[in-house]
Design an enzyme around this catalytic site. Structure first.
Site, PDB file in Angstrom:
ATOM      1  N   LYS A 166     -17.582  -0.773   5.560  1.00 21.78           N
ATOM      2  CA  LYS A 166     -18.005  -1.744   4.555  1.00 21.78           C
ATOM      3  C   LYS A 166     -19.514  -1.727   4.328  1.00 21.78           C
ATOM      4  O   LYS A 166     -19.980  -1.878   3.183  1.00 21.78           O
ATOM      5  CB  LYS A 166     -17.552  -3.150   4.946  1.00 21.78           C
ATOM      6  CG  LYS A 166     -17.801  -4.169   3.839  1.00 21.78           C
ATOM      7  CD  LYS A 166     -17.154  -5.509   4.105  1.00 21.78           C
ATOM      8  CE  LYS A 166     -17.363  -6.445   2.922  1.00 21.78           C
ATOM      9  NZ  LYS A 166     -16.708  -7.759   3.138  1.00 21.78           N
ATOM     10  N   PHE A 200     -11.650  -6.850  14.087  1.00 20.05           N
ATOM     11  CA  PHE A 200     -10.551  -7.348  13.264  1.00 20.05           C
ATOM     12  C   PHE A 200     -10.231  -6.358  12.145  1.00 20.05           C
ATOM     13  O   PHE A 200     -11.108  -5.916  11.421  1.00 20.05           O
ATOM     14  CB  PHE A 200     -10.932  -8.706  12.665  1.00 20.05           C
ATOM     15  CG  PHE A 200      -9.892  -9.259  11.732  1.00 20.05           C
ATOM     16  CD1 PHE A 200      -8.645  -9.652  12.206  1.00 20.05           C
ATOM     17  CD2 PHE A 200     -10.150  -9.384  10.372  1.00 20.05           C
ATOM     18  CE1 PHE A 200      -7.672 -10.155  11.351  1.00 20.05           C
ATOM     19  CE2 PHE A 200      -9.195  -9.893   9.503  1.00 20.05           C
ATOM     20  CZ  PHE A 200      -7.949 -10.275  10.003  1.00 20.05           C
ATOM     21  N   GLN A 201      -8.970  -6.017  12.026  1.00 21.34           N
ATOM     22  CA  GLN A 201      -8.459  -5.079  11.028  1.00 21.34           C
ATOM     23  C   GLN A 201      -9.163  -3.722  11.103  1.00 21.34           C
ATOM     24  O   GLN A 201      -9.438  -3.088  10.077  1.00 21.34           O
ATOM     25  CB  GLN A 201      -8.557  -5.670   9.620  1.00 21.34           C
ATOM     26  CG  GLN A 201      -7.552  -6.793   9.380  1.00 21.34           C
ATOM     27  CD  GLN A 201      -7.364  -7.155   7.929  1.00 21.34           C
ATOM     28  OE1 GLN A 201      -8.249  -6.954   7.102  1.00 21.34           O
ATOM     29  NE2 GLN A 201      -6.196  -7.686   7.587  1.00 21.34           N
ATOM     30  N   MET A 214      24.349   9.668   2.721  1.00 20.99           N
ATOM     31  CA  MET A 214      24.149  11.009   3.263  1.00 20.99           C
ATOM     32  C   MET A 214      24.412  11.051   4.764  1.00 20.99           C
ATOM     33  O   MET A 214      25.059  11.972   5.265  1.00 20.99           O
ATOM     34  CB  MET A 214      22.733  11.508   2.951  1.00 20.99           C
ATOM     35  CG  MET A 214      22.506  12.961   3.355  1.00 20.99           C
ATOM     36  SD  MET A 214      23.609  14.125   2.505  1.00 20.99           S
ATOM     37  CE  MET A 214      22.654  14.445   1.024  1.00 20.99           C
ATOM     38  N   GLU A 266       0.813  -1.218   0.000  1.00 22.20           N
ATOM     39  CA  GLU A 266       0.000   0.000   0.000  1.00 22.20           C
ATOM     40  C   GLU A 266       0.845   1.266   0.000  1.00 22.20           C
ATOM     41  O   GLU A 266       0.445   2.279  -0.577  1.00 22.20           O
ATOM     42  CB  GLU A 266      -0.940   0.009   1.207  1.00 22.20           C
ATOM     43  CG  GLU A 266      -2.053  -1.006   1.147  1.00 22.20           C
ATOM     44  CD  GLU A 266      -1.709  -2.333   1.799  1.00 22.20           C
ATOM     45  OE1 GLU A 266      -2.605  -3.175   1.957  1.00 22.20           O
ATOM     46  OE2 GLU A 266      -0.516  -2.517   2.158  1.00 22.20           O
TER      47      GLU A 266
END
Length: 594
Positions: free
Chosen positions: A203, A153-154, A508, A91
């Site tokens: 959802k 969940f999630q 760097m 993602e």
């Protein structure tokens, strides 16, 4: 004569009929049995999601599916002829791809992720876009509204998580609010100072049904709150100056156009310097172009700001990488600041005159009052300083960053788009690339996100088409963070050429340890043995290795012929440095040139 009320009613009827016709035309597969439902515009949340995306002109969506967004992805599948979905490896890569799409085109990038870890994986990409004022809309799924706040969940409270790094964000709890919330998100992303907006969609909202009415995209209002007196005063200050300098940033690239800036430089006969975010707005080699300003900017640009009697700051915020010491920055000069965001005016450095609005429109308003001038003595002084600019040493046997970049520019041509990760290679790119396009240099400036480059290159290539030449410059440290997106580039056959400045250290940070930490190289030599050629081949890309200028020239020439992605592993010395350098808190008197 037709009565006004009757006329108004007739127009309303025609507009309504047109909207219904357009909607039905967009759904030719609708059967007679559900024709009545379609006329009533009854849609579920997923259908509304797709309709509003199409309504807003979205043609490409980057993302990764999951349970909370299955309804959305199912509807996107049914409408694949209208909206192209791009599946990334992660993602975060999707968020950077949406960002790169937006930077390369000026259009709003769109990313979609599922709930919980899918949503939180977008955070770095959203913050990157926020810091660089990139228009992006991030959609996340979430658990059903009845499960919110129950540690389901999630589940993640992504609205709260992203509040500090978005222009605005929403959680849509009613399907009736979905369409207008999405429309507001696209408007906010583009209006005023651009930036990311997040819309979280539970959802059950994607499955619920309500009436839907198509609407045309809102006209984006131009932010202008300056007045004529301030415009005239700015012109008077420019006309009175003997040593003027324009210092501009990414706000010029985001403005309605860059030409008014070029017109001002030509008419007033004055030089300009720029921030990392504005590289490419002025073409390489233009007589007014002093080069990059700030910590790794050139000596002449920093010296000119220090000696100027007037600095016109356009679309820039005096960041700590430019105004390293705010108390001594442009200490001899009066300062005019032009910015679309009033909160930036005078925030980091005190200014004498400020104007709020789109930089393009303000400069157009100032131009008629500016006198035609050449400033010959000032430009002669600048030419003298340019003799003292840092000049790297060439080599016939070793790979030198500036020579590699010169070869890339020679072969890739003036229309190439360059994308970078973050680190030494990023600064070398800003210093040595022969920029000719205002949207031809894509990099993470404000947040400095290592791993930004490959996702952004994918987004740019998707936006510009396979015939566009996209070059990704990276270091081995940055590339390790998101090289998993190599599989994405292969899957979609994207001819991105990746040049890896491989010094086998975190260059760097190591440079700072060399200069300021007594060469105590704490965790900057990771002792990795990654074979980038084999990894490229494992993904299905073309891999090359180069250790000399001739090998690099041949490898890049062959990469230019490939139909898919290529990686070139370029071995450079671990002690190569980005010079010049002004330490944090310093000024031109502290510049390090060797």
């Amino acid at each position: 004569m037709v009565p006004q009320s009757a006329y108004t009613a007739f127009v309303s009827w025609v507009q309504g009929a047109k909207a219904v016709f357009l909607f039905l035309f967009a759904h030719p597969a609708a059967g007679a049995e559900n024709r009545k439902e379609k006329k009533q515009m009854k849609l579920n949340g997923s259908q509304i999601f797709v309709e509003v995306l199409a309504e807003q002109g979205v043609d490409t969506l980057f993302g990764y599916p999951g349970g909370a967004v299955l309804n959305l992805y199912d509807e996107l599948y049914k409408n694949s002829d209208r909206i192209h979905t791009v599946l990334t490896a992660h993602e975060q890569g999707a968020s950077h791809a949406a960002d790169g799409y937006a930077r390369a085109t000026g259009r709003t990038g769109v990313v979609l992720a599922t709930s919980g870890p899918g949503a939180t994986n977008l955070v770095t990409g959203i913050a990157t876009a926020y810091m660089d004022s990139v228009p992006m809309v991030a959609f996340t799924g979430n658990v059903a509204t009845t499960l919110l706040g129950r540690d389901s969940f999630q589940e993640a409270y992504i609205e709260g998580i992203t509040m500090p790094i978005t222009k605005h964000n929403y959680t849509v709890r009613r399907v009736e609010d979905l369409a207008d919330t999405m429309r507001a998100a696209f408007r906010i992303a583009q209006q005023g100072r651009k930036g990311p907006v997040l819309v979280d969609i539970p959802k059950d909202v994607t499955a619920a049904v309500c009436e839907f009415t198509p609407k045309a995209p809102e006209l984006i209002r131009t932010v202008t709150s300056y007045n004529e007196e301030d415009v005239k005063k700015a012109a008077e200050m420019i006309n009175a100056a003997q040593r003027p300098v324009v210092y501009f940033g990414g706000g010029v690239r985001s403005a309605a156009g860059c030409q008014p800036l070029r017109d001002l430089l030509e008419k007033a006969g004055m030089p300009a310097t720029y921030t990392l975010m504005a590289a490419g707005v002025l073409s390489y080699g233009e007589p007014h172009n002093l080069g990059l300003l700030g910590m790794h900017g050139c000596y002449t640009a920093n010296k000119a700001i220090d000696e100027a009697d007037l600095v016109i700051a356009v679309g820039t915020r005096f960041s700590d990488r430019v105004a390293l010491n705010p108390d001594t920055f442009a200490k001899r000069a009066k300062i005019i600041q032009i910015d679309i965001d009033p909160s930036e005016l005078g925030k980091n450095v005190a200014v004498d005159l400020s104007l709020t609005g789109d930089a393009s429109y303000i400069l157009q308003a100032i131009l008629p009052y500016v006198e035609k001038t050449e400033h010959k003595l000032w430009m002669e002084q600048i030419r003298q300083w340019q003799k003292n600019d840092y000049k790297p040493v060439d080599s016939d046997t070793e790979l030198k960053p500036h020579q590699m970049i010169a070869e890339i520019c020679r072969q890739a041509g003036p229309e190439a788009v360059y994308v970078t990760d973050v680190g030494q290679h990023q600064m070398w790119a800003a210093q040595y690339l022969h920029h000719t396009k205002s949207r031809g240099f894509l990099t993470s400036g404000g947040l400095g996100t290592m791993g930004f480059g490959y996702g952004a290159a994918i987004g740019a290539q998707m936006a510009l088409g396979r015939d566009a030449r996209v070059i990704m410059l990276t270091g081995d440290g940055s590339f390790h963070m998101n090289l998993n997106e190599g599989c994405t580039a292969v899957s979609y056959g994207l001819p991105i050429i990746t040049v890896i400045f491989n010094n086998q250290v975190l260059g760097m940070v190591r440079q700072w340890q060399t200069t300021f930490y007594g060469k105590r190289y704490s965790d900057t030599d990771p002792h990795r043995h990654t074979d980038f050629v084999k990894v490229a081949e494992g993904f299905g890309a073309k891999g090359y290795r180069a250790t000399t200028p001739e090998e690099f020239k041949a490898a890049f020439a062959d990469a230019m012929k490939q139909q898919g992605p290529s990686w070139i592993d370029c071995r450079i010395g671990k002690d190569e440095k980005v010079l010049p350098m002004i330490p944090g808190g310093g000024d031109i008197n502290d510049i390090i040139m060797e």
